[in-house]
Each structure stands twice: as C-alpha cells, then as structure tokens.
Design a protein around this motif. Structure first.
Motif, PDB file in Angstrom:
ATOM      1  N   LYS A  89     -56.565  52.398 -33.347  1.00 35.08           N
ATOM      2  CA  LYS A  89     -55.734  51.859 -32.274  1.00 35.08           C
ATOM      3  C   LYS A  89     -55.291  50.454 -32.650  1.00 35.08           C
ATOM      4  O   LYS A  89     -56.094  49.645 -33.111  1.00 35.08           O
ATOM      5  CB  LYS A  89     -56.539  51.821 -30.970  1.00 35.08           C
ATOM      6  CG  LYS A  89     -55.729  51.469 -29.745  1.00 35.08           C
ATOM      7  CD  LYS A  89     -56.526  51.687 -28.463  1.00 35.08           C
ATOM      8  CE  LYS A  89     -57.377  50.478 -28.175  1.00 35.08           C
ATOM      9  NZ  LYS A  89     -58.002  50.512 -26.846  1.00 35.08           N
ATOM     10  N   ARG A  90     -54.004  50.185 -32.484  1.00 34.15           N
ATOM     11  CA  ARG A  90     -53.458  48.856 -32.758  1.00 34.15           C
ATOM     12  C   ARG A  90     -53.657  47.971 -31.538  1.00 34.15           C
ATOM     13  O   ARG A  90     -53.425  48.394 -30.409  1.00 34.15           O
ATOM     14  CB  ARG A  90     -51.969  48.926 -33.073  1.00 34.15           C
ATOM     15  CG  ARG A  90     -51.665  49.671 -34.327  1.00 34.15           C
ATOM     16  CD  ARG A  90     -51.697  48.740 -35.481  1.00 34.15           C
ATOM     17  NE  ARG A  90     -51.531  49.505 -36.710  1.00 34.15           N
ATOM     18  CZ  ARG A  90     -51.907  49.078 -37.876  1.00 34.15           C
ATOM     19  NH1 ARG A  90     -52.454  47.904 -37.992  1.00 34.15           N
ATOM     20  NH2 ARG A  90     -51.742  49.813 -38.940  1.00 34.15           N
ATOM     21  N   GLY A  91     -54.058  46.735 -31.775  1.00 38.50           N
ATOM     22  CA  GLY A  91     -54.242  45.794 -30.686  1.00 38.50           C
ATOM     23  C   GLY A  91     -53.229  44.669 -30.769  1.00 38.50           C
ATOM     24  O   GLY A  91     -52.788  44.292 -31.854  1.00 38.50           O
ATOM     25  N   SER A  92     -52.847  44.154 -29.619  1.00 41.43           N
ATOM     26  CA  SER A  92     -51.926  43.028 -29.551  1.00 41.43           C
ATOM     27  C   SER A  92     -52.686  41.846 -28.967  1.00 41.43           C
ATOM     28  O   SER A  92     -53.011  41.830 -27.781  1.00 41.43           O
ATOM     29  CB  SER A  92     -50.730  43.393 -28.670  1.00 41.43           C
ATOM     30  OG  SER A  92     -49.879  42.289 -28.531  1.00 41.43           O
ATOM     31  N   VAL A  93     -53.002  40.858 -29.806  1.00 43.07           N
ATOM     32  CA  VAL A  93     -53.771  39.697 -29.365  1.00 43.07           C
ATOM     33  C   VAL A  93     -53.036  38.423 -29.751  1.00 43.07           C
ATOM     34  O   VAL A  93     -52.183  38.428 -30.629  1.00 43.07           O
ATOM     35  CB  VAL A  93     -55.192  39.690 -29.976  1.00 43.07           C
ATOM     36  CG1 VAL A  93     -56.012  40.834 -29.440  1.00 43.07           C
ATOM     37  CG2 VAL A  93     -55.137  39.736 -31.481  1.00 43.07           C
ATOM     38  N   ARG A  94     -53.393  37.335 -29.083  1.00 46.99           N
ATOM     39  CA  ARG A  94     -52.760  36.041 -29.344  1.00 46.99           C
ATOM     40  C   ARG A  94     -53.661  35.104 -30.123  1.00 46.99           C
ATOM     41  O   ARG A  94     -53.337  33.945 -30.309  1.00 46.99           O
ATOM     42  CB  ARG A  94     -52.396  35.376 -28.021  1.00 46.99           C
ATOM     43  CG  ARG A  94     -51.342  36.117 -27.258  1.00 46.99           C
ATOM     44  CD  ARG A  94     -51.086  35.388 -25.965  1.00 46.99           C
ATOM     45  NE  ARG A  94     -49.913  35.926 -25.309  1.00 46.99           N
ATOM     46  CZ  ARG A  94     -49.339  35.347 -24.277  1.00 46.99           C
ATOM     47  NH1 ARG A  94     -49.820  34.216 -23.795  1.00 46.99           N
ATOM     48  NH2 ARG A  94     -48.283  35.888 -23.725  1.00 46.99           N
TER      49      ARG A  94
END
Length: 122
Positions: free
Chosen positions: A87-92
């Motif tokens: 699963k790809r995650g989108s984090v800052r």
C-alpha cells in the motif's frame, strides 16, 4: 576518494527501490537456520530511510500481538530477497516517529496515496 566510491558503487543493487516513507511493505528476508535457508516476511510501515550509498538503511514498524516491533534493514544486504509494496502512503514527513506513540489501529493508519499515477511513478 574515487577508489572508495568505485568499490561502494559495485555493492549497490539497483533492484531494491520503488518504496518511500509511509508505504506499507513486505520485506522478504533470507533466514539461515542450521544448514537450511528459508524466506521470512516482515510486513509493516516504512518509518524512515537513512543514509546514502552503501550505508543506506530503512526502518519498518509493525504491531505484533499489541506490541510494536521495529526492524532496521540495510538497503543493499544480500539477506533481503525482495521488498514488496502492498500500500502506498502519502505523508508530509521524512521520519514518522509520531507513529511510535500511537496504539491500536491508529499505529498502522497512514493516509493512502491519491491516485494510480503515484503507484506507476514509484
């Protein structure tokens, strides 16, 4: 310095790439027990990626039986068979240290990547 860089570049494997901080991955590691070798899977979230060149490593965290378990893997070790992104995650953030203080489902929840384009680019 050129000799040192040349030796380090020989050790770098180009096939272990394609994941980033915040992704949920399965790391297939080779384990030798006695005279036999088998593959063991360690699945979790990538917390951080440190270093450059041959010394580059990444940390994977999972929650097992209610207890947080972290493992640091060198990028270019022969002990890693492959790294599979589930699963790809989108984090800052570059380091997800705040996940260590979370409990339960929150410890494994990271915002999912926006589109299929993100998966194709990585």
């Amino acid at each position: 310095m050129n000799k040192l860089e040349k030796i380090q570049n020989e050790q770098v494997k180009p096939d272990i790439k394609g994941f980033n901080v915040g992704d949920t991955v399965k790391v297939h590691t080779r384990v030798i027990e006695g005279g036999k070798e088998r593959i063991q899977i360690f699945a979790g979230i990538v917390l951080d990626i440190k270093g450059t060149g041959v010394g580059k490593s990444f940390t994977v965290r999972k929650v097992s039986y209610g207890e947080g378990v972290e493992r640091v893997f060198p990028f270019y070790t022969p002990r890693i068979a492959r790294v599979e992104v589930t699963k790809r995650g989108s984090v800052r953030r570059a380091r997800l240290n705040y996940l260590r203080s979370r409990v339960g489902k929150n410890a494994t929840n990271v915002k999912e990547a926006a589109s299929a384009r993100d998966v194709a680019n990585a």
